[in-house]
Design an enzyme around this catalytic site. Sequence first.
Site, mmCIF file in Angstrom:
data_model
loop_
_atom_site.group_PDB
_atom_site.id
_atom_site.type_symbol
_atom_site.label_atom_id
_atom_site.label_comp_id
_atom_site.label_asym_id
_atom_site.label_seq_id
_atom_site.Cartn_x
_atom_site.Cartn_y
_atom_site.Cartn_z
ATOM 1 C CG ASP A 1 -21.493 18.883 -22.578
ATOM 2 O OD1 ASP A 1 -22.352 18.013 -22.346
ATOM 3 O OD2 ASP A 1 -21.246 19.832 -21.830
ATOM 4 C CG HIS B 1 -1.658 1.301 1.409
ATOM 5 N ND1 HIS B 1 -2.541 1.845 0.493
ATOM 6 C CD2 HIS B 1 -1.572 2.198 2.436
ATOM 7 C CE1 HIS B 1 -2.980 3.004 0.954
ATOM 8 N NE2 HIS B 1 -2.408 3.240 2.133
ATOM 9 C CD GLU C 1 -3.478 4.861 11.271
ATOM 10 O OE1 GLU C 1 -4.638 4.446 11.378
ATOM 11 O OE2 GLU C 1 -3.062 5.475 10.286
ATOM 12 C CG ASP C 2 -1.556 1.049 10.390
ATOM 13 O OD1 ASP C 2 -2.415 1.188 11.277
ATOM 14 O OD2 ASP C 2 -1.737 1.411 9.208
#
Length: 724
Positions: A261, A48, A76-77
Site C-alpha cells: 500500500d 515568522h 516573549e520576545d
Amino acid sequence: MIRQYELVERVKAYDPSADEDLLNRAYVFSMKAHGSQTRASGDPYFLHPLEVAGILTQMKLDAGTIATALLHDTVEDTVATLEDIERVFGKEIARLVDGVTKLSRLELHSEQAKQAENFRKLVLAMSEDIRVLLVKLADRLHNMRTLFHLKKPEKRRRIARETIEIYSPLAERIGMHKIKDELDDLAFAELNPDARDSILAQLARLRDEGQSRVQTIITELQELLVKEGIPVATVTGREKSAYSIWRKLQRKNVSFEQLSDIMAFRITVGTLPECYQALGIVHAHYPLMPGRFKDYISTPKPNGYRSLHTGVIGPGRNRIEVQIRTRDMHEIAELGVAAHWAYKQDHQPRTNGGEYRWLRELLEILEHAQKPEEFLEHTKLELFQEQVFCFTPKGDLIALPRGATPVDFAYAVHSQVGDHCVGAKINGRMLPLRTMLQNGDQVDIVTSKAQTPVPGWERFVVTGKARARIRKFLRTQQRSQYIELGRGMLMRQFKAEGYEFSEKALDNVIKIFQQPTADDLMAGVGSGLHSVREVFHAVFPGHKAQATPAALRELDDKATNVVKLKPKPSGKQAPLPIRGLIPGMAVHYARCCHPLPGDRIVGIVTTGKGVTIHTIDCETLESFHESPERWIDVSWETGPDSPEEHVGRLMVSISNEQGSLGTLFTVIGKNQGNVIHQKITNRTADYFDLLIDIDVKDAKHLTNIMAALRATPAIHSVERARGR
C-alpha cells in the site's frame, strides 16, 4: 512576504464577516513590536508570525486565531506586555496569546524536566481553548520548515524529536493529517536523513516504472464507477509519506518491495449512500485482501475521521489500498477540527477542548502523575501509538493504543472501573487480564469493590492513564506502609527511653524536618529519610539519659527471638483459618501464588487432594475458567490471630556490596519475619536478585516487612513474588 491587505483578503475570502480592523491592528502592532529583530536565517523576525498566520488562513480559521498568530511572540520576545495586548485587543486575544506564550517560554531549554513542564502547560491551555493548540502547531510547522538555519545539530535534533513525539501525534488527534504528515517528514529528514533519502529514491524509481500503471488504475476505477451508476465520483492516487512507509517497514519487519500500500487511491463521492455503493462495486469486481477492510464511517475515529478503507487485488492484479469518502468527510480528514470552525456553524465557535475524550484523559494523567517527567512519559504512551477500537456491552466505542489489554479498557471506561477490575469477558469468553485486545472486540469488565490495583498490572498496561493511576495507588499504598513502619519505630524508641509515644508530640517538630504533617514525618522515618533518634531528640532536646537496661532487653528480645524457627502446631491443634469449607476437608495452599491471610482467595477442588487455595489474581486460575463447578467461594476467617505461620515469597534486588545480605536478613528478623528459604536467581556486578520465602502471619505482616526493606538503602527493589 504577505502584505497587510493580502492577509485581510485571505481571511475575508472564506469569512466575509471577519473583523478586518482586528487583523489590521494585530499586523501593525506585531510588525512594530518586533522592529529590527532577525531570526537565525537573517530574515526579519516579523516574517515568522506572519507565516504562522498564513498557515492558519489555509485552515480557514477565524480572525481571533489569525490575530493571535500575529501576536504570539510579542510578549516573549519584545517589550510588549500582556497588559498591552489586553488593552489594545481585549481579554479573549490576551488569553490566547498568554496560552501560547507560556508554552514557548521554556522551549529554549533542553532538559527533560523543563520540556515536560512546558508540555504540561500546553495541555492545560488547550483544554481551555483548542485554538491555542492550532496556533502552536502552525508555529511548530514554520519552525520545522526553517530548522536547517539553526547551526547546532543537537538543538535541531532535540526540536525534531520533540516534534515527532509530541506535536505530530497531537495534530493527528485533532484530525489534522496534512499538518501531521508534513511535521513527520520534516522531523524524519533531520533525525534519519539516510533512511528518508533511501525511501525517496525507491519511491522515485517506482514512480518512473509505474507512472502509467497508476494512471491506468485511476482510469479503470473511474470508468467502472460511471458504468455502475456513480458518475460524479472522483478518483485520485497519492503516495504514502516517507515516514509512514518507514514506520510500516519497522512495524511489519518486511522489505520495501513487500509493501502493498505504498500508493493509496481515493474515491470521493457526493453522498453517504454512494460511499457504500462504491464499496460494493469495488468488492464485486476485485478480490478483497483478508483483514484489510475498515469501516470508519459507522465507527468514526475519536478525532472525527470518517472513511471506508479496503485492500483489493485491483486492476492489473496490483495490490492496492482504496479509501472511499464524501467530500465533507475529505475536508474533515485534511483539516480536522479546523473544518468545523465558527463561521461555518452559525458563528458559534467550537473552541473548547473539553469535547475531546483523549484531552480529558491527558488531564487525568496530569492529575495522577507525581512529576512533570512522569506526565510526559505517560502522555507519549497515550499519543504515540496506533489504535484498536473495542466496544462495551452497550455498544459504546472505546479507542485504545495497539497492544492494549482489558485493564487499559477498564481505565478508559472509568478510573473506578479500572481500580476494581478483577476479570474480563472478551467476546463472551473469560480471558486473562493481560490479553491483547483486537479491533472489534466486545469487552465486559468484571469488578469487585474489594479489588484494588495490582502492582503486576503495570508490567502489561500500555495506556498512560492506566499506568499513571496504578502508580498513584501504589505510591499511596507505599506511603501508608511507611507511616505504619515509622510509627512503630518511634513507639519503640520512645518506650526504650521511658516516654509514652504521642503523635501530638510530633506536631511541635514537623517544621524542623520541613514536613507538613505528623504523618509525613512518620513516613519520612519509615522510608529512612529521617532517623528515629533525630526525631526523638528534636521532641526532647534536653534528654540525656540512655535507654534503661530492661527496655533494651525487651528490644533485644524482639530483635532476636523472631529469627528463631517457631514450632508449627500440628493440624489437629491449629484451627482452620478459612471460611466456606466443609469440616475435615483437606486443604492445600498453592505454591504458585502463596496466599496469605488478608489476600482475596478462591478454592479449587483438586481430585485426590481436596481443595487448593489460590489468590484471586493467580495466573494459574486461567486454566480453570472452563470448569466453574470446581470453584469454591472461600475467605479467611476473621477473629483471633491463627497460630499457623504462612509462607510469603518476595523477589528482592540488593546491592552487590559487603554486608548487604546480612542487612537484608536483619531487617526481616527485626520485623518478626523468619526466613525459611532463599535462592539467588541472578547476579551482576552491581546487584543480586533473590527469591526469599518467609514465615509470616498474614498479608499485612508481609507488607510491613516489604515496607521496612524498601526503607533500607542496600535494598534496590522489593516485590511480592509469584510462581514456584
